[in-house]
Design an enzyme around this catalytic site. Sequence first.
Site, PDB file in Angstrom:
ATOM      1  N   HIS A  36     -22.423  71.218 -45.177  1.00 46.53           N
ATOM      2  CA  HIS A  36     -22.900  72.498 -44.635  1.00 46.53           C
ATOM      3  C   HIS A  36     -23.718  72.163 -43.403  1.00 46.53           C
ATOM      4  O   HIS A  36     -24.733  71.463 -43.506  1.00 46.53           O
ATOM      5  CB  HIS A  36     -23.763  73.220 -45.665  1.00 46.53           C
ATOM      6  CG  HIS A  36     -23.062  73.455 -46.963  1.00 46.53           C
ATOM      7  ND1 HIS A  36     -22.419  74.626 -47.252  1.00 46.53           N
ATOM      8  CD2 HIS A  36     -22.865  72.640 -48.045  1.00 46.53           C
ATOM      9  CE1 HIS A  36     -21.870  74.548 -48.451  1.00 46.53           C
ATOM     10  NE2 HIS A  36     -22.121  73.344 -48.959  1.00 46.53           N
ATOM     11  N   HIS A  95     -17.134  67.838 -47.080  1.00 46.85           N
ATOM     12  CA  HIS A  95     -18.054  68.798 -47.721  1.00 46.85           C
ATOM     13  C   HIS A  95     -19.429  68.628 -47.101  1.00 46.85           C
ATOM     14  O   HIS A  95     -20.209  67.774 -47.519  1.00 46.85           O
ATOM     15  CB  HIS A  95     -18.081  68.558 -49.236  1.00 46.85           C
ATOM     16  CG  HIS A  95     -18.879  69.580 -49.993  1.00 46.85           C
ATOM     17  ND1 HIS A  95     -18.676  69.816 -51.333  1.00 46.85           N
ATOM     18  CD2 HIS A  95     -19.883  70.421 -49.629  1.00 46.85           C
ATOM     19  CE1 HIS A  95     -19.515  70.752 -51.753  1.00 46.85           C
ATOM     20  NE2 HIS A  95     -20.277  71.125 -50.724  1.00 46.85           N
ATOM     21  N   GLU A 132     -20.083  73.657 -59.912  1.00 48.70           N
ATOM     22  CA  GLU A 132     -21.251  72.859 -59.508  1.00 48.70           C
ATOM     23  C   GLU A 132     -22.320  73.093 -60.572  1.00 48.70           C
ATOM     24  O   GLU A 132     -22.638  72.194 -61.343  1.00 48.70           O
ATOM     25  CB  GLU A 132     -21.734  73.295 -58.112  1.00 48.70           C
ATOM     26  CG  GLU A 132     -22.945  72.516 -57.609  1.00 48.70           C
ATOM     27  CD  GLU A 132     -23.502  73.069 -56.280  1.00 48.70           C
ATOM     28  OE1 GLU A 132     -23.169  74.201 -55.892  1.00 48.70           O
ATOM     29  OE2 GLU A 132     -24.308  72.349 -55.647  1.00 48.70           O
ATOM     30  N   ASP A 140     -22.850  67.115 -48.551  1.00 49.49           N
ATOM     31  CA  ASP A 140     -23.323  68.473 -48.845  1.00 49.49           C
ATOM     32  C   ASP A 140     -24.401  68.940 -47.849  1.00 49.49           C
ATOM     33  O   ASP A 140     -24.084  69.631 -46.897  1.00 49.49           O
ATOM     34  CB  ASP A 140     -23.837  68.566 -50.289  1.00 49.49           C
ATOM     35  CG  ASP A 140     -23.687  69.943 -50.903  1.00 49.49           C
ATOM     36  OD1 ASP A 140     -23.068  70.817 -50.288  1.00 49.49           O
ATOM     37  OD2 ASP A 140     -24.178  70.152 -52.042  1.00 49.49           O
ATOM     38  N   ASP A 141     -25.649  68.570 -48.112  1.00 46.76           N
ATOM     39  CA  ASP A 141     -26.779  68.984 -47.270  1.00 46.76           C
ATOM     40  C   ASP A 141     -27.682  67.776 -47.032  1.00 46.76           C
ATOM     41  O   ASP A 141     -28.774  67.674 -47.618  1.00 46.76           O
ATOM     42  CB  ASP A 141     -27.558  70.096 -47.971  1.00 46.76           C
ATOM     43  CG  ASP A 141     -26.678  71.294 -48.289  1.00 46.76           C
ATOM     44  OD1 ASP A 141     -26.373  72.064 -47.378  1.00 46.76           O
ATOM     45  OD2 ASP A 141     -26.253  71.411 -49.461  1.00 46.76           O
TER      46      ASP A 141
HETATM   47  N1  ADE Z   1     -24.931  75.973 -49.633  1.00 48.04           N
HETATM   48  C1  ADE Z   1     -25.376  74.825 -49.120  1.00 48.04           C
HETATM   49  N2  ADE Z   1     -25.331  73.856 -50.040  1.00 48.04           N
HETATM   50  C2  ADE Z   1     -24.815  74.420 -51.160  1.00 48.04           C
HETATM   51  C3  ADE Z   1     -24.508  73.925 -52.440  1.00 48.04           C
HETATM   52  N3  ADE Z   1     -24.711  72.663 -52.797  1.00 48.04           N
HETATM   53  N4  ADE Z   1     -24.004  74.787 -53.353  1.00 48.04           N
HETATM   54  C4  ADE Z   1     -23.803  76.058 -53.024  1.00 48.04           C
HETATM   55  N5  ADE Z   1     -24.077  76.569 -51.834  1.00 48.04           N
HETATM   56  C5  ADE Z   1     -24.578  75.751 -50.899  1.00 48.04           C
HETATM   57 ZN    ZN Z   2     -21.792  72.517 -50.790  1.00 48.58          ZN
END
Ligand code: ADE
Ligand code: ZN
Length: 343
Positions: free
Chosen positions: A21, A19, A202, A280-281
């Site tokens: 992005h 997971h 989420e 995630d990010d």
């Molecule tokens: N795009 C990038 N990170 C995200 C996240 N945590 N939730 C939804 N869309 C995303």
């Molecule tokens: Zn995500």
Amino acid sequence: MQSSDLLKIIEGIPKAELHLHIEGSFEPELMFEIAKRNNIELAFDSIESIKKAYKFNNLQEFLDIYYMGAQVLIHEQDFYDLTWAYLTKVHSQNVVHVEIFFDPQTHTERGIGFGTVINGINKALIRANREYGISHRLIMSYLRHMSEEEAFDTLESSIPFKHLIDGVGLDSSEKGNPPNKFVNVFKASAEHGYKLVAHAGEEGPAEYIWEALDLLNIVRIDHGNRCLDDEALIRRLVDEKIALTLCPLSNVELKVIQNMEEHPVAKMLDKGIVATIHSDDPAYFGGYINENFYETAKALNLDTSQLMQLAINAFEASWLTREEKNRHISEVKKYFESLVLSH
Ligand code: ADE
Ligand code: ZN
């Protein structure tokens, strides 16, 4: 366990990241560099001021900044550099397999070609396989704040690059954009041979997780924290071994949970859910996969058997072949056995 011992143990675990992005791995330093060479003026005048702006009260506040940062990506080389920087970083964290998201619409909406984006990402993935031995899958995500018709346009644009894409996902602003909005495009995506995943539960309710399973037919849930609100849903996840790709630092930074001590991952493992940990990010939330493991393990006092379970779960939940999964899982087990022997 001492913090330094815990960190060392985590660093040594062979890991899969499921997971991530790629646009969320855009570090401010690289953002500035690419903005400069593309003659784009950022809304921030220094790396420090960018980092200061990374304080979010919810998912939408983060997304507004995340989409702004992605605007500086124009050329194939930019997407390549972004992806290569991520892969180099996680190679140093002992990640051996990645399944990463990209958001085509964030770029095609600005007039960037689908091919420009995917070719840059793919070339970096190929190089990482050759030089680091990192295997990969690539997932294109539909932006759920946009229409299903626009997702269909994206699906169509992806067809010439189908051989590079393994699956589709669903991300962006969750509340008010339920999975049921995308039933037709997910069905069509499956008919093209794409595997299906979606962000669900989420910020949105457990109901969205049911919808993602029942209406979209996804094989894995991104986040899914809110499943614990619903006993029947927990049973379904356990019985069908449907994995959750959790991102603890993201959850704390986006105030999905109030602090790490309240993170549900330990409860999920106790209940037999295939819970996994990812970043995630990472450029926005203060850490890559190791920091996510570390902060979670420290706050929840996870023991080595729980850490091992999390690492194994990620390989189980991956889209590797059974044979590849077994090979990685046996490496994970060997690693934890070696820890016991050395103590
Ligand atoms: N795009 C990038 N990170 C995200 C996240 N945590 N939730 C939804 N869309 C995303
Ligand atoms: Zn995500």
